[in-house]
Structures are given as structure tokens and as C-alpha cells.
Write an enzyme that holds these catalytic residues in place. Structure first.
Site, mmCIF file in Angstrom:
data_model
loop_
_atom_site.group_PDB
_atom_site.id
_atom_site.type_symbol
_atom_site.label_atom_id
_atom_site.label_comp_id
_atom_site.label_asym_id
_atom_site.label_seq_id
_atom_site.Cartn_x
_atom_site.Cartn_y
_atom_site.Cartn_z
ATOM 1 N N LEU A 84 0.840 -1.204 0.000
ATOM 2 C CA LEU A 84 0.000 0.000 0.000
ATOM 3 C C LEU A 84 0.874 1.253 0.000
ATOM 4 O O LEU A 84 2.070 1.186 0.278
ATOM 5 C CB LEU A 84 -0.912 -0.025 1.223
ATOM 6 N N PRO A 85 0.277 2.426 -0.264
ATOM 7 C CA PRO A 85 1.106 3.635 -0.430
ATOM 8 C C PRO A 85 1.901 4.038 0.818
ATOM 9 O O PRO A 85 3.098 4.302 0.726
ATOM 10 C CB PRO A 85 0.082 4.719 -0.805
ATOM 11 N N THR A 114 6.442 0.643 1.948
ATOM 12 C CA THR A 114 7.449 1.450 2.643
ATOM 13 C C THR A 114 6.715 2.387 3.591
ATOM 14 O O THR A 114 5.997 3.287 3.143
ATOM 15 C CB THR A 114 8.277 2.276 1.641
ATOM 16 N N LYS A 190 15.455 0.095 4.971
ATOM 17 C CA LYS A 190 15.019 0.744 3.718
ATOM 18 C C LYS A 190 15.278 2.253 3.784
ATOM 19 O O LYS A 190 15.757 2.863 2.819
ATOM 20 C CB LYS A 190 13.529 0.447 3.514
ATOM 21 N N LYS A 265 9.363 11.060 -0.039
ATOM 22 C CA LYS A 265 8.628 10.290 0.992
ATOM 23 C C LYS A 265 9.618 9.467 1.831
ATOM 24 O O LYS A 265 9.565 9.472 3.066
ATOM 25 C CB LYS A 265 7.616 9.356 0.308
HETATM 26 P P1 NAD Z 1 0.581 2.736 -5.970
HETATM 27 O O1 NAD Z 1 -0.048 4.000 -5.509
HETATM 28 O O2 NAD Z 1 0.825 2.531 -7.425
HETATM 29 O O3 NAD Z 1 -0.279 1.468 -5.461
HETATM 30 C C1 NAD Z 1 -0.893 1.393 -4.220
HETATM 31 C C2 NAD Z 1 -2.191 0.606 -4.389
HETATM 32 O O4 NAD Z 1 -2.780 0.388 -3.114
HETATM 33 C C3 NAD Z 1 -3.226 1.329 -5.241
HETATM 34 O O5 NAD Z 1 -3.629 0.478 -6.302
HETATM 35 C C4 NAD Z 1 -4.368 1.587 -4.261
HETATM 36 O O6 NAD Z 1 -5.654 1.548 -4.870
HETATM 37 C C5 NAD Z 1 -4.184 0.460 -3.286
HETATM 38 N N1 NAD Z 1 -4.802 0.659 -1.978
HETATM 39 C C6 NAD Z 1 -4.682 1.721 -1.135
HETATM 40 N N2 NAD Z 1 -5.359 1.498 -0.002
HETATM 41 C C7 NAD Z 1 -5.929 0.269 -0.109
HETATM 42 C C8 NAD Z 1 -6.754 -0.532 0.729
HETATM 43 N N3 NAD Z 1 -7.160 -0.121 1.928
HETATM 44 N N4 NAD Z 1 -7.151 -1.730 0.286
HETATM 45 C C9 NAD Z 1 -6.758 -2.183 -0.933
HETATM 46 N N5 NAD Z 1 -5.972 -1.479 -1.784
HETATM 47 C C10 NAD Z 1 -5.565 -0.262 -1.373
HETATM 48 O O7 NAD Z 1 1.952 2.620 -5.163
HETATM 49 P P2 NAD Z 1 3.228 1.744 -5.553
HETATM 50 O O8 NAD Z 1 4.126 2.520 -6.463
HETATM 51 O O9 NAD Z 1 2.777 0.383 -5.934
HETATM 52 O O10 NAD Z 1 3.997 1.687 -4.149
HETATM 53 C C11 NAD Z 1 3.520 0.868 -3.087
HETATM 54 C C12 NAD Z 1 4.520 0.928 -1.945
HETATM 55 O O11 NAD Z 1 5.799 0.489 -2.429
HETATM 56 C C13 NAD Z 1 4.749 2.341 -1.389
HETATM 57 O O12 NAD Z 1 4.881 2.262 -0.005
HETATM 58 C C14 NAD Z 1 6.052 2.786 -2.047
HETATM 59 O O13 NAD Z 1 6.758 3.733 -1.258
HETATM 60 C C15 NAD Z 1 6.787 1.465 -2.137
HETATM 61 N N6 NAD Z 1 7.789 1.390 -3.195
HETATM 62 C C16 NAD Z 1 7.528 1.879 -4.428
HETATM 63 C C17 NAD Z 1 8.494 1.808 -5.421
HETATM 64 C C18 NAD Z 1 8.220 2.341 -6.810
HETATM 65 O O14 NAD Z 1 9.164 2.491 -7.590
HETATM 66 N N7 NAD Z 1 6.961 2.617 -7.166
HETATM 67 C C19 NAD Z 1 9.745 1.230 -5.145
HETATM 68 C C20 NAD Z 1 9.985 0.687 -3.873
HETATM 69 C C21 NAD Z 1 8.989 0.777 -2.898
#
Ligand code: NAD
Length: 318
Positions: A84-85, A114, A190, A265
Site C-alpha cells: 500500500l502507499p 514502505t 530501507k 517520501k
Molecule cells: P501505488 O499507488 O501505485 O499502489 C498502491 C495501491 O494500493 C493502489 O492500487 C491503491 O488503490 C491500493 N490501496 C490503497 N489502499 C488500499 C486498501 N485499503 N485496500 C486495498 N488497496 C488499497 O503505489 P506503488 O508505487 O505500488 O507503491 C507501493 C509501496 O511500495 C509504497 O509504499 C512505495 O513507497 C513502495 N515502493 C515503491 C516503489 C516504486 O518504484 N513505485 C519502489 C519501492 C517501494
């Protein structure tokens, strides 16, 4: 637990008869969708849920089972994975929506988002109070690593035996799985890694800009530093100067990659960890301030290597 039939070779790689698990996967965004798809490809039964129905439909088309709620996804699950975000979403899912009470008693919970270490610790305590185990397991490697199944997982969990049960599943989505320490340690690892990465990116950008402004060819300077003591991960594969590396975001209009707003973030999480533990991080503070200004200038969706342009545009104080 079915996955315990895996064996480990001398290189710490798992082999042997692969036993499949029933997995609930919650959060199918940029990272979660390809991670869940890799579990499906590896033959696991994957029940998926996201607040965005299209994300669920897309995974179902790849062989996952669509669930109408997080609770439904968890029915019969041996592992629950969330991606999740941010911390508030994870806390809301497990505590406010009560998922901690609804998952099967034997299920292991793995949050790969994260988030701040404090929330990870709080969730671990709440889980163990209900007789369940929770692992914080943030990842490094970005969307490309999620798609290719080459992520690095950094795990924090109280019981090392729980880590051993989770490890084979994580290796189906990544290539490195580390036990960083107890609850919250994965998140601290991390935060430390990404703070260092931001400093490397800013430092490399400064050096390249200084050289270019003094008449050096950035390509030649990059080669010199790569063969000298300034060598680092950014120079090796993620040069921030446009035109030097065909596949780097800098050569593609700074399309991410890893967005500047996500780096900000992570830097804020690192600064929070530093503040909580009363540790001084002078360069981390500066990196956070620079990315804060960069994002506030509309560069949040651009790759974090676009900080090179911000460095180029800085003017001397008069
Ligand atoms: P994103 O915003 O693309 O995806 C998050 C998903 O979670 C969305 O589809 C949203 O609808 C869903 N969501 C939110 N609340 C929810 C709930 N209560 N129930 C079900 N679904 C729910 O984000 P992302 O890029 O996939 O990143 C996710 C995590 O990974 C973050 O914490 C980010 O910091 C970490 N991260 C991201 C990257 C990157 O390059 N994107 C790299 C490493 C770590």
C-alpha cells in the site's frame, strides 16, 4: 506450513519440490500488481484485492482470484501480503478496518509497503497480541525489479522461524531476502538505504555539474570517476546527465524510474527515524531539503535523477 519442504543450498538459494501456498495480496498498484502476477506465475493460489476494481480485474485475467474485499481475499490464506502507499493506509487496513482480527489464525502477515518504522512496530505488537505474526518487508528495486522478480526484501520480525517460512515466498518475487532484525528493522534498513542513495545521486550530480562547468566532458569525467575512488551505484548504472546512458531515465526525459516524490517520501521517513532516535544526519537533512524544493517546483513525477537539473540551476548566493 507447506513451504517448509523447501531446501537451501550453499548460496542460500531455495530448491527442491516447490509447494504452493494460498496467498492474499492486497494493493495492486505499480509495485503490487507485478509482484502478485509473479506469484501467480510461480503457481501459488493468489486472491487479490484493491480499492480500484480495474486493478483486480487485470490480475484476475492473469490467473489470480478476484476478491470483493480484503477480508474475502484473506479467506483460507496462509500468507497475507500488503503493498500500500503509506503508513496510514496500512494501519487503516489492519487496525481500523480490523483485518488483523479477520485473517486466519495461522496466517503470516507480510507488509511490503514502505512505511515508518513506528507504525510497523505498532502493527507487529497488535498482531502478536492476537497470536499472529507480522513481518515488515519493504523492497528495493522499483517497478522494473517487481516486474522482473528481482526485488530485494528487507525484513523485520520478532521470530526468525517466521522469517524462514516467509523467505521462499518472497524469493518468488525477488532475488535477495534479508533478515534485518526485529519488528521495524526492515523499514529502518530501507530508510537508511534510500537516504544513502539520495546523497549519492546529489553528490554525483554536483560532481558532474562542477566538471562540466569547468570545461570537462561529462562522459569523460564519468569514466574517470568510475575508475577512481568516486565510483558508485549512480555512476555505474543511473547516470543523471542526459545522453550518457541510453537506458537511464536522464536519457528519456527523466521519465521514472523512481519518482522524486517517492524519494522525498522515503527521505521524510529516514528523517523521522533519525528524529525519533535522536541521531544527527546532516547530509540526509540537506538531501531532504533539496528534494522537498525539487518536488515543490513541480518535479515530483519526474525520476529522482532529475535533481541533476536542479543542481545545474542553483545560483551562487551573492
Ligand atoms: P501505488 O499507488 O501505485 O499502489 C498502491 C495501491 O494500493 C493502489 O492500487 C491503491 O488503490 C491500493 N490501496 C490503497 N489502499 C488500499 C486498501 N485499503 N485496500 C486495498 N488497496 C488499497 O503505489 P506503488 O508505487 O505500488 O507503491 C507501493 C509501496 O511500495 C509504497 O509504499 C512505495 O513507497 C513502495 N515502493 C515503491 C516503489 C516504486 O518504484 N513505485 C519502489 C519501492 C517501494
Amino acid at each position: 506450513m507447506p513451504l517448509s519442504k523447501w531446501s537451501v543450498d550453499n548460496n542460500n538459494k531455495y530448491f527442491g519440490v516447490q509447494i504452493m501456498a494460498t496467498v492474499a495480496f492486497i494493493g495492486l498498484g505499480n509495485m503490487g500488481a507485478p509482484m502478485a502476477a509473479n506469484l501467480v506465475r510461480r503457481g501459488h493460489d493468489v486472491n487479490v484485492f484493491d480499492l480500484v476494481p480495474e486493478a483486480v480485474r487485470s490480475l484476475a485475467a492473469q490467473g489470480a482470484k478476484a476478491a470483493a474485499s480484503a477480508e474475502q481475499a484473506c479467506s483460507g490464506a496462509e500468507f497475507v501480503i500488503s503493498m500500500l502507499p503509506a503508513g496510514e493506509h496500512v494501519e487503516s487496513l489492519y487496525l481500523e478496518q480490523g483485518l488483523l482480527n479477520l485473517v486466519p489464525a495461522s496466517a503470516i502477515l507480510v507488509d511490503t509497503s514502505t512505511i515508518d518504522a513506528d507504525t510497523a512496530r505498532k502493527l507487529s505488537v497488535a498482531a502478536s497480541g492476537r497470536g499472529k505474526s507480522m513481518v515488515d518487508a519493504p523492497v528495493s528495486g522499483g517497478v522494473a525489479g517487481a516486474v522482473e522478480g528481482t526485488l530485494s526484501f528487507m525484513c523485520g520480525v520478532a521470530d526468525p522461524e517466521v522469517f524462514e517460512k516467509v523467505k521462499p515466498l518472497l524469493l518468488d518475487m525477488g532475488k535477495n531476502v534479508f533478515l534485518a532484525g526485529g519488528p521495524g528493522a526492515g523499514q529502518v534498513a530501507k530508510a537508511c538505504n534510500n537516504m544513502l542513495l539520495s546523497i549519492l545521486m546529489i553528490g554525483t550530480s554536483e560532481a558532474l555539474n562542477l566538471g562540466a562547468e569547468n570545461g570537462l566532458d561529462p562522459a569523460v569525467l564519468s569514466d574517470i570517476m568510475l575508475a577512481s575512488s568516486g565510483k558508485n551505484w549512480v555512476l555505474e548504472g543511473y547516470n543523471p546527465c542526459p545522453g550518457l546512458m541510453a537506458n537511464a531515465p536522464a536519457s528519456k526525459g527523466y521519465e521514472p524510474g523512481f519518482m522524486s516524490e517517492l524519494m522525498l517520501k522515503d527521505l521524510r521517513l529516514a528523517m523521522a527515524a533519525a528524529g525519533d532516535s535522536k541521531v544527527v544526519t546532516p547530509l540526509g537533512d540537506l538531501a531532504c531539503a533539496l528534494y522537498n524544493r525539487h518536488v515543490s517546483q513541480g518535479m515530483g513525477k519526474k525520476d529522482f535523477s532529475s535533481i541533476f537539473q536542479a543542481i545545474q540551476n542553483l545560483q551562487p548566493e551573492s
